[in-house]
Scaffold this motif. Structure first.
Motif, short mmCIF file in Angstrom:
data_model
loop_
_atom_site.label_atom_id
_atom_site.label_comp_id
_atom_site.label_asym_id
_atom_site.label_seq_id
_atom_site.Cartn_x
_atom_site.Cartn_y
_atom_site.Cartn_z
N ILE A 65 -11.50 -10.76 0.79
CA ILE A 65 -11.05 -11.52 1.72
C ILE A 65 -9.70 -11.67 1.57
O ILE A 65 -8.87 -11.59 2.53
CB ILE A 65 -12.00 -12.78 2.48
N ARG A 66 -9.28 -12.11 0.52
CA ARG A 66 -7.84 -12.72 0.23
C ARG A 66 -7.10 -11.52 0.23
O ARG A 66 -5.92 -11.66 0.63
CB ARG A 66 -7.88 -13.51 -1.13
N MET A 67 -7.47 -10.49 -0.52
CA MET A 67 -6.45 -9.28 -0.79
C MET A 67 -6.51 -8.23 0.30
O MET A 67 -5.61 -7.13 0.15
CB MET A 67 -6.98 -8.82 -2.30
N ARG A 68 -7.39 -8.45 1.30
CA ARG A 68 -7.56 -7.10 2.28
C ARG A 68 -6.26 -6.93 2.93
O ARG A 68 -5.63 -5.85 2.82
CB ARG A 68 -8.46 -7.62 3.33
N HIS A 69 -5.49 -7.92 3.40
CA HIS A 69 -4.27 -7.80 3.90
C HIS A 69 -3.27 -7.43 3.04
O HIS A 69 -2.30 -6.53 3.40
CB HIS A 69 -4.10 -9.09 4.78
N HIS A 70 -3.14 -8.05 1.91
CA HIS A 70 -2.26 -7.46 0.90
C HIS A 70 -2.24 -6.02 0.70
O HIS A 70 -1.32 -5.14 0.59
CB HIS A 70 -2.11 -8.27 -0.37
N TYR A 71 -3.57 -5.48 0.31
CA TYR A 71 -3.77 -4.12 0.03
C TYR A 71 -3.26 -3.25 1.28
O TYR A 71 -2.73 -2.10 1.01
CB TYR A 71 -5.06 -4.01 -0.32
N GLN A 72 -3.73 -3.71 2.63
CA GLN A 72 -3.16 -2.89 3.65
C GLN A 72 -1.72 -2.97 3.82
O GLN A 72 -1.09 -1.60 4.16
CB GLN A 72 -3.96 -3.47 4.97
N ARG A 73 -1.23 -3.94 3.65
CA ARG A 73 0.39 -3.82 3.58
C ARG A 73 1.17 -2.97 2.54
O ARG A 73 1.96 -2.32 2.75
CB ARG A 73 1.16 -5.25 3.61
N ILE A 74 0.38 -3.11 1.40
CA ILE A 74 0.90 -2.27 0.33
C ILE A 74 0.65 -0.80 0.61
O ILE A 74 1.64 -0.04 0.27
CB ILE A 74 0.27 -2.77 -1.00
N ALA A 75 -0.36 -0.39 1.08
CA ALA A 75 -0.73 0.85 1.28
C ALA A 75 0.36 1.31 2.53
O ALA A 75 0.70 2.63 2.24
CB ALA A 75 -2.19 1.10 1.94
N LYS A 76 0.42 0.76 3.48
CA LYS A 76 1.40 0.86 4.70
C LYS A 76 2.80 1.26 4.03
O LYS A 76 3.57 2.36 4.31
CB LYS A 76 1.50 -0.01 5.67
N SER A 77 3.34 0.26 3.13
CA SER A 77 4.58 0.46 2.75
C SER A 77 4.76 1.54 1.65
O SER A 77 5.73 2.47 1.78
CB SER A 77 4.97 -0.85 1.66
N ARG A 78 3.63 1.84 1.01
CA ARG A 78 3.99 3.15 0.11
C ARG A 78 3.95 4.23 1.06
O ARG A 78 4.67 5.09 0.59
CB ARG A 78 2.90 2.95 -0.90
N HIS A 79 3.08 4.46 1.91
CA HIS A 79 3.09 5.42 2.85
C HIS A 79 4.54 5.69 3.55
O HIS A 79 5.09 6.66 3.54
CB HIS A 79 2.07 5.26 3.79
N GLU A 80 5.10 4.61 3.73
CA GLU A 80 6.36 4.76 4.29
C GLU A 80 7.54 5.15 3.39
O GLU A 80 8.37 5.66 3.79
CB GLU A 80 6.77 3.50 5.21
N TYR A 118 7.04 6.99 0.72
CA TYR A 118 6.72 8.40 0.66
C TYR A 118 7.38 9.35 1.80
O TYR A 118 8.24 10.20 1.63
CB TYR A 118 5.34 8.87 0.54
N GLU A 119 7.30 8.89 3.08
CA GLU A 119 8.07 9.32 4.20
C GLU A 119 9.34 9.26 3.96
O GLU A 119 10.23 10.07 4.19
CB GLU A 119 7.37 8.76 5.59
N GLN A 120 10.00 8.14 3.71
CA GLN A 120 11.34 7.75 3.41
C GLN A 120 11.83 8.65 2.46
O GLN A 120 13.00 9.41 2.38
CB GLN A 120 11.53 6.21 3.24
N LEU A 121 11.36 8.77 1.30
CA LEU A 121 11.71 9.66 0.19
C LEU A 121 11.96 10.91 0.40
O LEU A 121 12.93 11.73 0.07
CB LEU A 121 10.75 9.44 -0.93
N THR A 122 10.94 11.85 1.19
CA THR A 122 10.72 13.06 1.41
C THR A 122 11.98 13.41 2.45
O THR A 122 12.78 14.40 2.33
CB THR A 122 9.32 13.58 1.81
#
Length: 582
Positions: A178-193, A195-199
């Motif tokens: 419960i505590r980490m769900r939002h953190h992991y979702q934000r981390i995954a979204k940030s990393r995805h962005e 990758y897109e920014q880098l490429t």
């Protein structure tokens, strides 16, 4: 979920079961090691009369210590071997989903999205087996076994210990989830962005530099990276606090075991030498419980990874997903029939191709001409069998084009405007689509396209590395390498997807002439928005808004369409027209 996980579970359940059993044995050996060590220390403290009185515990300590390392190593070997196989199959499955869209993959998916799927999402699904399923199975089995052992001595204490350890087995994992769900979702979204920014930055580095806005990009990228780091620090901080509390709970559990075993010893229900044994063994048992929180907290990562992989769809309803048996494939030359074909990408969109008909005999050279968005590429995909028409039919020797499936590469070759040369030898690049081609056949193809002398002048000839993206060749030379590939493929139909884009008119005409001469006798489908070389085509189809606005030979269109004549005059320089007449 079924698409990515169920096939792996069905195929590799034996390997996963073996890894679980070996890991479980490693934990049991660790528990046995501390249990016998505690017993041995207590027994030795009583000063036995003979060393033989503690010989068995000594051997047991050595045995458990040795087999703990053996089972631990074997478990990791089995788990990693199975997981790497699963990882390989997942990547292959991802490729199979992308392959049908290969001709227009850049317009359908961002490069960063594909990179993120390969490097992050697939890796997370790998962790699902390695860091979640495996630890959870071992932890639950150890929990049940530990409570059963305690129940053998004292059912009431076993019940209390079961409730207490539920804090580590159930409560902590749920709180972490419960505590980490939002953190992991934000981390995954940030990393995805990221990758897109880098490429995006790598592909457009020159334009960033020329615009003078590189510092602005760097600041934006660093800001995004800092946001990701903040989320990761928050995750790390929570884990430290959680693990500290878990260790405190384990310490309390040790105290409880000391009190309980002492009381049992006092009543004569337990030997005094087992007090230390029970008190120490909880440390090994706890090794199986502590990782459960981290195992469960990763569930949002897996959900996010599966959601993103689901976005990389398999062939949609309008995409071809049929496959014919290889024995049904057309043999030899192909007659292509396009009969009143219409197609649109969605029910609410305009027709990308509407009521187009064509008949191409073997060896016909067809030019598909029109501005961007006119429907040329869509019609090509319909002929190629990559798309399934909404109305009408496209057939090859009477067989529906979309039914060829993966076997379509046996009938079609594609010469694109940006052929990719891989960072390997010139020879490997030439024989990319024909791995069985001999060296002499590759040399013959290079000679045919006028590359042999250039290749011979390279440091290692045909074994010279072309470097990334074929850096040792110019744009026109790269097109010739791709043309040699097409020759070696020797398919009856060749699609020319604007292979001369970006070249000056004279060079463009020279390369087109080389292509037409080299591929003489094959059916050519040339997609272009230029009219240079149109006079050499057997049939010209001029498209606009998805419709066939003009059809015929070059001479016929010049005679009956003033619009075509004006376009030809504008597009083909006077000096080139004179050279054509001559």
């Amino acid at each position: 979920m079924n698409e990515w996980l169920t096939p792996s579970l069905k195929k590799h359940w034996r390997g996963l079961l073996l890894a679980t059993v070996l890991s479980l044995f490693a934990l049991l050996c660790a528990a046995g090691l501390l249990f016998t060590s505690g017993y041995l220390i207590s027994k030795a403290a009583l000063r036995p009369e003979n060393i033989l009185m503690i010989y068995v515990p000594i051997v047991a300590v050595r045995t458990f210590g040795t087999f703990r390392a053996v089972f631990n190593y074997a478990g990791r070997l089995a788990s990693h071997n199975t997981i790497l196989k699963i990882l390989s199959e997942m990547r292959a499955h991802l490729y199979e989903k992308l392959e049908p869209s290969a001709l227009y993959i850049r317009s359908k998916y961002k490069t960063g999205k594909i990179l993120s799927a390969l490097s992050d999402d697939i890796e997370h699904l790998q962790d699902l087996f390695l860091r979640t399923i495996l630890p959870c199975c071992c932890g639950l089995i150890i929990y049940a076994a530990w409570i059963a052992v305690l129940g053998f001595f004292d059912l009431r204490f076993a019940f209390l210990m079961a409730l207490y350890l539920l804090l580590l087995v159930v409560v902590f994992p749920l709180v972490s989830l419960i505590r980490m769900r939002h953190h992991y979702q934000r981390i995954a979204k940030s990393r995805h962005e990221l990758y897109e920014q880098l490429t995006d930055a790598v592909l457009g580095a020159a334009d960033w530099m020329m615009s003078g806005r590189q510092n602005q990009f760097l600041r934006h990228y660093e800001q995004l990276e800092n946001e990701t780091r903040q989320e990761e620090r928050a995750v790390s901080s929570f884990r430290k606090r959680r693990d500290f509390i878990a260790q405190v709970l384990i310490g309390i559990c040790v105290i409880g075991l000391v009190v309980w075993s002492g009381g049992m010893s006092h009543t004569g229900a337990l030997q005094p030498t087992l007090i230390a044994a029970f008190s120490l063994v909880i440390f090994s048992v706890a090794e199986a419980f502590v990782p459960l929180s981290e195992a469960v907290e990763r569930v949002p990562q897996y959900e996010r990874a599966l959601a993103r992989l689901k976005e990389i769809e398999a062939p949609a309803q309008h995409e071809s997903d049929e496959t014919c048996d290889r024995r049904e494939l057309p043999e030899g030359s192909l007659t292509i029939d396009v009969s009143h074909v219409s197609f649109r990408y969605s029910q609410n969109s305009d027709w990308a191709v509407h009521d187009v008909s064509l008949h191409l005999e073997p060896g016909t050279k067809l030019a598909l001409i029109g501005r961007s968005g006119a429907g040329k590429s869509t019609l090509t995909h319909l002929i190629y069998g990559n798309l399934k028409p909404d109305e009408g039919a496209v057939t090859l020797n009477g067989l529906a084009a979309q039914s060829l499936g993966p076997n379509r590469s046996l009938q079609f070759s594609v010469l694109s405007q940006n052929p990719h040369l891989f960072d390997t030898s010139v020879l490997n690049n030439l024989t990319l689509g024909s791995p069985d081609a001999t060296f002499d056949e590759a040399v013959a193809a290079a000679k045919e396209v006028g590359l042999h002398q250039l290749i011979e002048q390279l440091p290692n000839g045909y074994q010279t590395q072309v470097h990334e993206a074929g850096a040792i060749f110019s744009g026109g030379e790269q097109e010739r390498v791709a043309l040699a590939r097409t020759l070696l493929r020797d398919t009856p139909v060749v699609i020319l997807d604007e292979p001369t884009v970006g070249l000056d008119p004279i060079t463009e005409r020279e390369l087109l002439q080389k292509i037409f001469d080299t591929l003489k006798g094959k059916t050519l489908i040339w997609v272009t928005h230029h009219l240079i070389g149109a006079e050499q085509m057997d049939h010209i189809l001029f498209m606009e808004h998805g419709r066939a606005m003009m059809q015929g030979t070059h001479e016929q269109l010049l005679q009956k369409s003033s619009r075509y004549g004006k376009l030809y005059e504008l597009d083909v320089p006077v000096r080139l027209r004179k050279s054509i007449i001559e």
